[in-house]
Design a protein around this motif. Sequence first.
Motif, mmCIF file in Angstrom:
data_model
loop_
_atom_site.group_PDB
_atom_site.id
_atom_site.type_symbol
_atom_site.label_atom_id
_atom_site.label_comp_id
_atom_site.label_asym_id
_atom_site.label_seq_id
_atom_site.Cartn_x
_atom_site.Cartn_y
_atom_site.Cartn_z
ATOM 1 N N CYS A 92 31.451 5.447 15.870
ATOM 2 C CA CYS A 92 30.707 5.824 17.072
ATOM 3 C C CYS A 92 29.504 6.670 16.676
ATOM 4 C CB CYS A 92 31.632 6.620 17.989
ATOM 5 S SG CYS A 92 30.856 7.197 19.508
ATOM 6 N N HIS A 94 28.203 8.941 18.367
ATOM 7 C CA HIS A 94 28.296 10.314 18.867
ATOM 8 C C HIS A 94 28.814 11.241 17.770
ATOM 9 C CE1 HIS A 94 30.327 13.520 21.528
ATOM 10 N NE2 HIS A 94 29.025 13.793 21.462
ATOM 11 N N GLN A 95 30.060 11.050 17.374
ATOM 12 C CA GLN A 95 30.617 11.914 16.333
ATOM 13 C C GLN A 95 31.407 11.146 15.284
ATOM 14 O OE1 GLN A 95 32.772 15.119 18.283
ATOM 15 N NE2 GLN A 95 30.870 16.138 18.900
ATOM 16 N N GLY A 96 31.237 9.840 15.259
ATOM 17 C CA GLY A 96 31.773 9.072 14.145
ATOM 18 C C GLY A 96 33.180 8.524 14.271
ATOM 19 N N THR A 97 33.815 8.707 15.401
ATOM 20 C CA THR A 97 35.152 8.127 15.587
ATOM 21 C C THR A 97 35.049 6.606 15.623
ATOM 22 O OG1 THR A 97 35.804 10.060 16.878
ATOM 23 C CG2 THR A 97 37.164 8.090 17.128
ATOM 24 N N CYS A 110 34.975 4.106 22.547
ATOM 25 C CA CYS A 110 35.330 5.163 21.603
ATOM 26 C C CYS A 110 36.469 5.986 22.192
ATOM 27 C CB CYS A 110 34.132 6.064 21.322
ATOM 28 S SG CYS A 110 34.562 7.416 20.205
ATOM 29 N N ASN A 112 37.466 8.836 21.398
ATOM 30 C CA ASN A 112 37.298 10.287 21.285
ATOM 31 C C ASN A 112 36.732 10.900 22.564
ATOM 32 O OD1 ASN A 112 37.375 12.790 20.174
ATOM 33 N ND2 ASN A 112 35.922 12.382 18.552
ATOM 34 N N HIS A 113 35.546 10.470 22.968
ATOM 35 C CA HIS A 113 34.927 11.028 24.183
ATOM 36 C C HIS A 113 34.559 9.941 25.181
ATOM 37 C CE1 HIS A 113 33.843 13.800 20.770
ATOM 38 N NE2 HIS A 113 34.575 14.584 21.546
ATOM 39 N N GLY A 114 35.017 8.728 24.938
ATOM 40 C CA GLY A 114 34.870 7.681 25.944
ATOM 41 C C GLY A 114 33.570 6.901 25.952
ATOM 42 N N ALA A 115 32.745 7.029 24.944
ATOM 43 C CA ALA A 115 31.521 6.224 24.916
ATOM 44 C C ALA A 115 31.888 4.745 24.962
ATOM 45 C CB ALA A 115 30.707 6.525 23.666
ATOM 46 N N GLN A 127 30.522 8.794 27.233
ATOM 47 C CA GLN A 127 29.645 9.724 26.507
ATOM 48 C C GLN A 127 28.315 9.052 26.206
ATOM 49 O OE1 GLN A 127 30.053 13.021 25.361
ATOM 50 N NE2 GLN A 127 27.909 12.773 24.800
HETATM 51 S S1 FES Z 1 32.845 10.362 18.961
HETATM 52 FE FE1 FES Z 1 32.634 8.624 20.190
HETATM 53 S S2 FES Z 1 32.200 9.381 22.149
HETATM 54 FE FE2 FES Z 1 32.328 11.149 20.907
#
Ligand code: FES
Length: 147
Positions: A92, A94-97, A110, A112-115, A127
Amino acid sequence: MDRRTFIQELKLPVMATCAICLGSCSKDDITTPGGGNTGGNNTGGNTTNSFKVDLTKELQAIGSFIFNDKIIVVRLAAGSVPSSFVALQRACTHQGTDVNWNASKNEFVCPNHGARFNTSGQNIGGQSTSALPVYAISISGTTLSVG
Ligand code: FES
């Protein structure tokens, strides 16, 4: 037999076994996702932004996917032409998940934060973040190559 002797006698066979095991194992193994999706082993390296898929064994059903450490590939349509597939960065933006494929919604999510991302990699909800990079796909015979 005392412990020292036992360990000394055990050391060589254990080291030989480990060497054989390490030689036969590789990071090319792909984790098979749950939920009825296909998975398996790719035939290329997964430490670079490329890998190969044997289409006689993988990605046979529409909506199926396969991934390695960096890339996720999804079959979007029938036929073994590049336009039937999409290959995106798995991490992702955003933060790599690692993102997951949601076949019922035709989108990447994603955890992690729903992107959420469409099949072009564009962020479509959850996200807010930048698009997932898309990788070029080519097909030669029954081998799909990414990157
Ligand atoms: S790491 Fe994917 S939405 Fe934050």
